[in-house]
Scaffold this motif. Structure first.
Motif, PDB file in Angstrom:
ATOM      1  N   THR A 148      39.936  28.486  27.586  1.00  0.00           N
ATOM      2  CA  THR A 148      40.996  29.304  27.253  1.00  0.00           C
ATOM      3  C   THR A 148      40.350  29.686  25.835  1.00  0.00           C
ATOM      4  OG1 THR A 148      42.743  28.399  28.580  1.00  0.00           O
ATOM      5  CG2 THR A 148      43.364  29.905  26.772  1.00  0.00           C
ATOM      6  N   ILE A 149      40.359  30.948  25.498  1.00  0.00           N
ATOM      7  CA  ILE A 149      40.332  31.530  24.203  1.00  0.00           C
ATOM      8  C   ILE A 149      41.567  32.162  23.582  1.00  0.00           C
ATOM      9  CG2 ILE A 149      39.125  33.319  22.919  1.00  0.00           C
ATOM     10  CD1 ILE A 149      36.940  33.339  25.154  1.00  0.00           C
ATOM     11  N   CYS A 150      42.035  31.771  22.469  1.00  0.00           N
ATOM     12  CA  CYS A 150      43.338  32.183  21.943  1.00  0.00           C
ATOM     13  C   CYS A 150      43.043  33.146  21.010  1.00  0.00           C
ATOM     14  CB  CYS A 150      43.922  30.986  21.361  1.00  0.00           C
ATOM     15  SG  CYS A 150      44.546  29.708  22.608  1.00  0.00           S
ATOM     16  N   CYS A 151      43.386  34.282  20.887  1.00  0.00           N
ATOM     17  CA  CYS A 151      43.263  35.386  20.029  1.00  0.00           C
ATOM     18  C   CYS A 151      44.168  36.453  20.002  1.00  0.00           C
ATOM     19  CB  CYS A 151      41.862  35.760  19.685  1.00  0.00           C
ATOM     20  SG  CYS A 151      41.184  36.752  21.263  1.00  0.00           S
ATOM     21  N   GLN A 152      44.642  37.055  19.038  1.00  0.00           N
ATOM     22  CA  GLN A 152      45.391  38.084  19.202  1.00  0.00           C
ATOM     23  C   GLN A 152      44.717  39.334  19.425  1.00  0.00           C
ATOM     24  OE1 GLN A 152      48.732  37.466  18.848  1.00  0.00           O
ATOM     25  NE2 GLN A 152      49.173  39.460  19.430  1.00  0.00           N
ATOM     26  N   GLU A 153      43.395  39.324  18.657  1.00  0.00           N
ATOM     27  CA  GLU A 153      42.516  40.735  19.157  1.00  0.00           C
ATOM     28  C   GLU A 153      40.864  40.297  18.947  1.00  0.00           C
ATOM     29  OE1 GLU A 153      43.902  44.887  17.416  1.00  0.00           O
ATOM     30  OE2 GLU A 153      44.167  43.257  15.648  1.00  0.00           O
ATOM     31  N   PRO A 154      40.092  40.674  19.446  1.00  0.00           N
ATOM     32  CA  PRO A 154      40.344  41.963  20.203  1.00  0.00           C
ATOM     33  C   PRO A 154      40.672  41.552  21.803  1.00  0.00           C
ATOM     34  CG  PRO A 154      38.043  41.278  20.236  1.00  0.00           C
ATOM     35  CD  PRO A 154      38.773  40.289  19.325  1.00  0.00           C
ATOM     36  N   LYS A 155      40.761  42.644  22.503  1.00  0.00           N
ATOM     37  CA  LYS A 155      41.216  42.316  23.981  1.00  0.00           C
ATOM     38  C   LYS A 155      39.836  41.790  24.642  1.00  0.00           C
ATOM     39  CE  LYS A 155      45.407  43.310  23.852  1.00  0.00           C
ATOM     40  NZ  LYS A 155      46.265  42.068  23.440  1.00  0.00           N
ATOM     41  N   ASP A 203      27.138  27.417  39.662  1.00  0.00           N
ATOM     42  CA  ASP A 203      27.793  28.811  40.109  1.00  0.00           C
ATOM     43  C   ASP A 203      28.730  29.232  39.241  1.00  0.00           C
ATOM     44  OD1 ASP A 203      26.287  29.259  42.499  1.00  0.00           O
ATOM     45  OD2 ASP A 203      27.887  28.468  43.701  1.00  0.00           O
ATOM     46  N   THR A 204      28.918  30.499  39.253  1.00  0.00           N
ATOM     47  CA  THR A 204      29.890  31.142  38.210  1.00  0.00           C
ATOM     48  C   THR A 204      31.317  30.746  38.828  1.00  0.00           C
ATOM     49  OG1 THR A 204      28.237  32.951  37.926  1.00  0.00           O
ATOM     50  CG2 THR A 204      30.475  33.358  37.426  1.00  0.00           C
ATOM     51  N   ASP A 205      31.246  30.342  40.008  1.00  0.00           N
ATOM     52  CA  ASP A 205      32.636  30.175  40.455  1.00  0.00           C
ATOM     53  C   ASP A 205      33.118  28.897  39.921  1.00  0.00           C
ATOM     54  OD1 ASP A 205      32.676  32.349  42.189  1.00  0.00           O
ATOM     55  OD2 ASP A 205      32.211  31.397  43.921  1.00  0.00           O
ATOM     56  N   CYS A 206      32.144  27.764  39.122  1.00  0.00           N
ATOM     57  CA  CYS A 206      32.580  26.533  38.801  1.00  0.00           C
ATOM     58  C   CYS A 206      33.047  26.914  37.338  1.00  0.00           C
ATOM     59  CB  CYS A 206      31.389  25.830  38.758  1.00  0.00           C
ATOM     60  SG  CYS A 206      30.827  25.309  40.333  1.00  0.00           S
ATOM     61  N   ILE A 207      33.179  28.164  36.814  1.00  0.00           N
ATOM     62  CA  ILE A 207      33.182  28.401  35.207  1.00  0.00           C
ATOM     63  C   ILE A 207      34.568  29.202  35.253  1.00  0.00           C
ATOM     64  CG2 ILE A 207      32.377  29.434  33.220  1.00  0.00           C
ATOM     65  CD1 ILE A 207      30.975  26.933  34.283  1.00  0.00           C
ATOM     66  N   SER A 208      35.672  28.676  34.442  1.00  0.00           N
ATOM     67  CA  SER A 208      36.710  29.491  34.371  1.00  0.00           C
ATOM     68  C   SER A 208      36.801  29.771  32.830  1.00  0.00           C
ATOM     69  CB  SER A 208      37.890  28.712  34.748  1.00  0.00           C
ATOM     70  OG  SER A 208      39.220  29.528  34.347  1.00  0.00           O
ATOM     71  N   VAL A 209      36.847  31.235  32.300  1.00  0.00           N
ATOM     72  CA  VAL A 209      37.401  31.598  31.018  1.00  0.00           C
ATOM     73  C   VAL A 209      38.580  32.308  30.911  1.00  0.00           C
ATOM     74  CG1 VAL A 209      36.191  32.841  29.116  1.00  0.00           C
ATOM     75  CG2 VAL A 209      34.836  31.213  30.571  1.00  0.00           C
ATOM     76  N   LYS A 210      39.489  31.956  30.442  1.00  0.00           N
ATOM     77  CA  LYS A 210      40.748  32.724  30.318  1.00  0.00           C
ATOM     78  C   LYS A 210      40.896  33.041  28.861  1.00  0.00           C
ATOM     79  CE  LYS A 210      43.115  29.352  31.711  1.00  0.00           C
ATOM     80  NZ  LYS A 210      42.038  28.168  31.953  1.00  0.00           N
ATOM     81  N   ALA A 211      41.843  34.210  28.611  1.00  0.00           N
ATOM     82  CA  ALA A 211      41.970  34.721  27.048  1.00  0.00           C
ATOM     83  C   ALA A 211      43.635  34.764  27.013  1.00  0.00           C
ATOM     84  CB  ALA A 211      41.242  35.744  26.779  1.00  0.00           C
ATOM     85  N   THR A 212      44.264  34.480  25.927  1.00  0.00           N
ATOM     86  CA  THR A 212      45.608  34.657  25.962  1.00  0.00           C
ATOM     87  C   THR A 212      46.099  34.959  24.169  1.00  0.00           C
ATOM     88  OG1 THR A 212      47.818  33.562  26.211  1.00  0.00           O
ATOM     89  CG2 THR A 212      46.040  32.035  25.349  1.00  0.00           C
ATOM     90  N   THR A 213      47.103  35.844  24.055  1.00  0.00           N
ATOM     91  CA  THR A 213      47.261  35.911  22.827  1.00  0.00           C
ATOM     92  C   THR A 213      48.402  34.762  22.287  1.00  0.00           C
ATOM     93  OG1 THR A 213      49.299  37.125  23.008  1.00  0.00           O
ATOM     94  CG2 THR A 213      47.377  38.250  22.851  1.00  0.00           C
ATOM     95  N   GLU A 214      48.760  34.709  21.111  1.00  0.00           N
ATOM     96  CA  GLU A 214      49.871  33.845  20.887  1.00  0.00           C
ATOM     97  C   GLU A 214      50.947  34.324  20.131  1.00  0.00           C
ATOM     98  OE1 GLU A 214      48.322  29.403  20.532  1.00  0.00           O
ATOM     99  OE2 GLU A 214      47.152  30.541  18.702  1.00  0.00           O
ATOM    100  N   GLY A 246      51.194  31.784  14.330  1.00  0.00           N
ATOM    101  CA  GLY A 246      50.095  30.976  13.693  1.00  0.00           C
ATOM    102  C   GLY A 246      48.726  31.843  13.401  1.00  0.00           C
ATOM    103  N   PHE A 247      47.650  31.084  12.997  1.00  0.00           N
ATOM    104  CA  PHE A 247      46.366  31.664  12.465  1.00  0.00           C
ATOM    105  C   PHE A 247      45.838  32.492  13.358  1.00  0.00           C
ATOM    106  CE2 PHE A 247      44.837  27.945  14.215  1.00  0.00           C
ATOM    107  CZ  PHE A 247      43.879  28.058  14.852  1.00  0.00           C
ATOM    108  N   THR A 248      46.030  32.209  14.618  1.00  0.00           N
ATOM    109  CA  THR A 248      45.403  33.066  15.740  1.00  0.00           C
ATOM    110  C   THR A 248      46.044  34.367  15.890  1.00  0.00           C
ATOM    111  OG1 THR A 248      46.210  32.049  17.664  1.00  0.00           O
ATOM    112  CG2 THR A 248      44.104  31.157  17.102  1.00  0.00           C
ATOM    113  N   GLY A 249      47.370  34.079  15.908  1.00  0.00           N
ATOM    114  CA  GLY A 249      48.404  35.268  16.168  1.00  0.00           C
ATOM    115  C   GLY A 249      48.230  36.302  14.933  1.00  0.00           C
ATOM    116  N   THR A 250      47.997  35.842  13.823  1.00  0.00           N
ATOM    117  CA  THR A 250      47.993  36.877  12.809  1.00  0.00           C
ATOM    118  C   THR A 250      46.490  37.347  12.540  1.00  0.00           C
ATOM    119  OG1 THR A 250      47.384  34.861  11.025  1.00  0.00           O
ATOM    120  CG2 THR A 250      49.772  35.553  11.451  1.00  0.00           C
ATOM    121  N   GLY A 251      45.644  36.690  13.204  1.00  0.00           N
ATOM    122  CA  GLY A 251      44.356  37.530  13.210  1.00  0.00           C
ATOM    123  C   GLY A 251      43.368  36.854  12.249  1.00  0.00           C
TER     124      GLY A 251
END
Length: 157
Positions: free
Chosen positions: A97-104, A123-134, A138-143
């Motif tokens: 999981t990647i936590c960032c406000q921006e960029p999308k 396989d790519t099916d074995c790799i999960s990548v998700k992204a979320t804002t906070e 916090g420091f990720t939410g303020t950029g």
């Protein structure tokens, strides 16, 4: 089987490229760091190393070593996987999981997954990548920065 967890964070600064999952993402800021500072790949490498009780990427690729200045983290991931593979392990799956406000990031996720799968010879099916804002918190939410977490499952071949 072995399970590993990884976490990484880097400050966002002007004058650097933003690389996530081996993908250059158009953005006005990039990561401050010795290598390309790809937090997603760094978290994945730490999860792999942790699963095998081999420490972290700072031990393997110290920022005091000039040969890693500006290093491509996907190449470092391939090196880590070579170590894991030499110990008889294969990747069952990675969940990250990647936590960032921006960029999308939604339009870049499939390419990140493909880059990681190629480096880990799975396989790519074995790799999960998700992204979320906070939600601006916090420091990720303020950029100020971006963080990533990863969990891996390895199987003894």
């Amino acid at each position: 089987m072995k399970i590993g967890h990884g976490y990484d964070v880097h400050r966002l600064v002007n004058g650097r490229r933003l690389i996530l999952g081996g993908v250059e993402i158009p953005f006005e800021k990039g990561f401050m760091g010795h290598s390309d500072a790809d937090v997603l790949i760094h978290a994945i490498m730490d999860s792999l190393l942790g699963a095998c009780a081999l420490g972290d990427i700072g031990k393997l690729f110290p920022d005091s070593d000039e040969k890693y200045k500006g290093a491509d983290s996907i190449m470092l991931l391939k090196e880590v996987y070579g170590i894991i593979k030499s110990r008889g392990y294969a990747v069952v799956n990675i969940d990250s999981t990647i936590c960032c406000q921006e960029p999308k990031l939604s339009t870049y996720i499939d390419k990140m997954r493909a880059n990681i799968a190629e480096a880990l010879e799975c396989d790519t099916d074995c790799i999960s990548v998700k992204a979320t804002t906070e939600e601006g918190l916090g420091f990720t939410g303020t950029g100020e920065g971006i963080s990533a977490t990863a969990v891996c499952l390895l199987l003894d071949k």
